[in-house]
Design a protein around this motif. Structure first.
Motif, PDB file in Angstrom:
ATOM      1  N   ILE A  21     -46.050   6.596 -26.263  1.00 41.34           N
ATOM      2  CA  ILE A  21     -45.850   5.409 -25.359  1.00 41.34           C
ATOM      3  C   ILE A  21     -44.134   5.551 -24.914  1.00 41.34           C
ATOM      4  N   LEU A  22     -43.320   5.616 -25.823  1.00 40.03           N
ATOM      5  CA  LEU A  22     -41.844   5.770 -25.465  1.00 40.03           C
ATOM      6  C   LEU A  22     -41.719   7.013 -24.454  1.00 40.03           C
ATOM      7  N   LEU A  23     -42.222   8.211 -24.823  1.00 36.06           N
ATOM      8  CA  LEU A  23     -41.978   9.272 -23.850  1.00 36.06           C
ATOM      9  C   LEU A  23     -42.913   9.011 -22.341  1.00 36.06           C
ATOM     10  N   ARG A  24     -43.906   8.480 -22.509  1.00 31.45           N
ATOM     11  CA  ARG A  24     -44.885   8.208 -21.186  1.00 31.45           C
ATOM     12  C   ARG A  24     -44.395   7.205 -20.272  1.00 31.45           C
ATOM     13  N   ALA A  25     -44.066   5.949 -20.997  1.00 31.99           N
ATOM     14  CA  ALA A  25     -43.729   4.808 -20.303  1.00 31.99           C
ATOM     15  C   ALA A  25     -42.407   3.941 -20.461  1.00 31.99           C
ATOM     16  N   GLY A  26     -41.645   4.219 -21.368  1.00 31.86           N
ATOM     17  CA  GLY A  26     -40.308   3.809 -21.820  1.00 31.86           C
ATOM     18  C   GLY A  26     -40.469   2.836 -22.653  1.00 31.86           C
ATOM     19  N   PRO A  27     -39.417   2.322 -23.186  1.00 30.81           N
ATOM     20  CA  PRO A  27     -39.292   0.963 -24.208  1.00 30.81           C
ATOM     21  C   PRO A  27     -39.886  -0.150 -23.707  1.00 30.81           C
ATOM     22  N   ASN A  28     -40.020  -0.419 -22.150  1.00 26.50           N
ATOM     23  CA  ASN A  28     -40.557  -1.665 -22.002  1.00 26.50           C
ATOM     24  C   ASN A  28     -41.939  -1.875 -22.112  1.00 26.50           C
ATOM     25  N   ALA A  29     -42.658  -0.380 -22.325  1.00 25.62           N
ATOM     26  CA  ALA A  29     -44.059  -0.628 -22.243  1.00 25.62           C
ATOM     27  C   ALA A  29     -44.468  -0.694 -23.865  1.00 25.62           C
ATOM     28  N   LEU A  30     -43.727  -0.595 -24.851  1.00 26.59           N
ATOM     29  CA  LEU A  30     -44.006  -0.703 -26.120  1.00 26.59           C
ATOM     30  C   LEU A  30     -44.214  -1.833 -26.699  1.00 26.59           C
ATOM     31  N   THR A  31     -45.703  -2.399 -26.861  1.00 28.41           N
ATOM     32  CA  THR A  31     -45.962  -3.532 -27.400  1.00 28.41           C
ATOM     33  C   THR A  31     -46.975  -3.459 -28.621  1.00 28.41           C
ATOM     34  N   VAL A 104     -33.174   5.266 -28.690  1.00 28.64           N
ATOM     35  CA  VAL A 104     -31.886   4.683 -28.338  1.00 28.64           C
ATOM     36  C   VAL A 104     -32.072   3.634 -27.409  1.00 28.64           C
ATOM     37  N   GLY A 105     -32.904   4.009 -26.151  1.00 28.97           N
ATOM     38  CA  GLY A 105     -33.000   2.926 -25.221  1.00 28.97           C
ATOM     39  C   GLY A 105     -33.728   1.591 -25.566  1.00 28.97           C
ATOM     40  N   LEU A 106     -34.655   1.856 -26.594  1.00 29.15           N
ATOM     41  CA  LEU A 106     -35.433   0.779 -27.144  1.00 29.15           C
ATOM     42  C   LEU A 106     -34.452  -0.084 -27.953  1.00 29.15           C
ATOM     43  N   VAL A 107     -33.632   0.661 -28.777  1.00 31.49           N
ATOM     44  CA  VAL A 107     -32.810  -0.064 -29.545  1.00 31.49           C
ATOM     45  C   VAL A 107     -31.568  -1.064 -28.706  1.00 31.49           C
ATOM     46  N   ILE A 108     -31.119  -0.197 -27.520  1.00 32.73           N
ATOM     47  CA  ILE A 108     -30.469  -0.947 -26.644  1.00 32.73           C
ATOM     48  C   ILE A 108     -30.998  -2.238 -25.944  1.00 32.73           C
ATOM     49  N   ALA A 109     -32.219  -2.128 -25.829  1.00 30.77           N
ATOM     50  CA  ALA A 109     -33.087  -3.229 -24.840  1.00 30.77           C
ATOM     51  C   ALA A 109     -33.557  -4.431 -25.728  1.00 30.77           C
ATOM     52  N   ARG A 110     -33.848  -4.063 -27.066  1.00 28.59           N
ATOM     53  CA  ARG A 110     -34.088  -5.199 -27.619  1.00 28.59           C
ATOM     54  C   ARG A 110     -33.126  -5.852 -28.881  1.00 28.59           C
ATOM     55  N   ASP A 111     -32.739  -7.008 -28.530  1.00 26.56           N
ATOM     56  CA  ASP A 111     -31.831  -7.768 -29.390  1.00 26.56           C
ATOM     57  C   ASP A 111     -32.139  -7.815 -30.691  1.00 26.56           C
TER      58      ASP A 111
END
Length: 196
Positions: A21-31, A104-111
């Motif tokens: 999912i991270l590869l396909r759609a990025g951190p915002n798509a991860l639920t 890394v994008g996920l870590v940065i995006a999620r407080d």
């Protein structure tokens, strides 16, 4: 998925799904729903193995952090061989594979994720901080071998290299930079400390 069918390694299956999912759609798509759907399992499977979705994400990132051990070992083994610039270029290219860049994008995006990782012992930006330590250890080994200046501050050089490389790899739309671009960035950062 039918009930009563055993899942071989549900944790790894969920991690693999999250990485896709991270590869396909990025951190915002991860639920949690997206991960379980991608893994082809019921939502309850995730909650049987993890306290909540943030606990799952913490373990996903910690798995990547543990993977840095192999990178660090290979990099330290290369000390004194080849060129410092080439060794660093290879390490940074390996470090910033597409999944790691997305993590890394996920870590940065999620407080909340960042806070939980810090509570578990990580500092700064988790994964990046540990990667900087790997680079600093290698640079210290090269300094001890006399291949970089004895007064080189590896605690400054390492995060500088890491930040420069991250900027090159972070653009999901353009794809990864070629090796020569990464090498050019490494050369610029270490030029002042290289010994002839």
């Amino acid at each position: 998925m039918p009930t009563g069918v055993a899942i071989r390694d549900p944790r790894q299956q969920l991690f693999d799904a999250a990485e896709r999912i991270l590869l396909r759609a990025g951190p915002n798509a991860l639920t949690s729903r997206a991960v379980t759907a991608e893994a082809g399992v019921a939502k309850g499977v995730l909650h049987r193995h993890f306290t909540d979705f943030d606990d799952f994400l913490v373990e996903l990132v910690r798995t990547r952090i543990r993977g840095l051990e192999a990178l660090g070992a290979a990099l330290n083994e290369s000390a004194g061989t080849g060129t410092v610039t080439d060794n660093l270029t290879t390490a940074l290219t390996d470090l910033f594979d597409p999944v790691a860049t997305s993590v890394v994008g996920l870590v940065i995006a999620r407080d909340e994720l960042r806070q939980r990782l810090r509570t578990a012992g990580s500092r700064g930006i988790p994964l990046m901080t540990e990667a900087a330590a790997v680079l600093a250890a290698y640079l210290s080994a090269e300094r001890d071998l006399g291949r970089i200046a004895p007064d080189a501050d590896t605690s400054v050089l390492a995060p500088t290299l890491l930040g420069a490389a991250h900027l090159l790899f972070a653009d999901r739309e353009s794809g990864a930079p070629d090796r020569e671009t990464v090498r050019g960035s490494v050369t610029a950062v270490v030029a002042g400390v290289m010994r002839s």
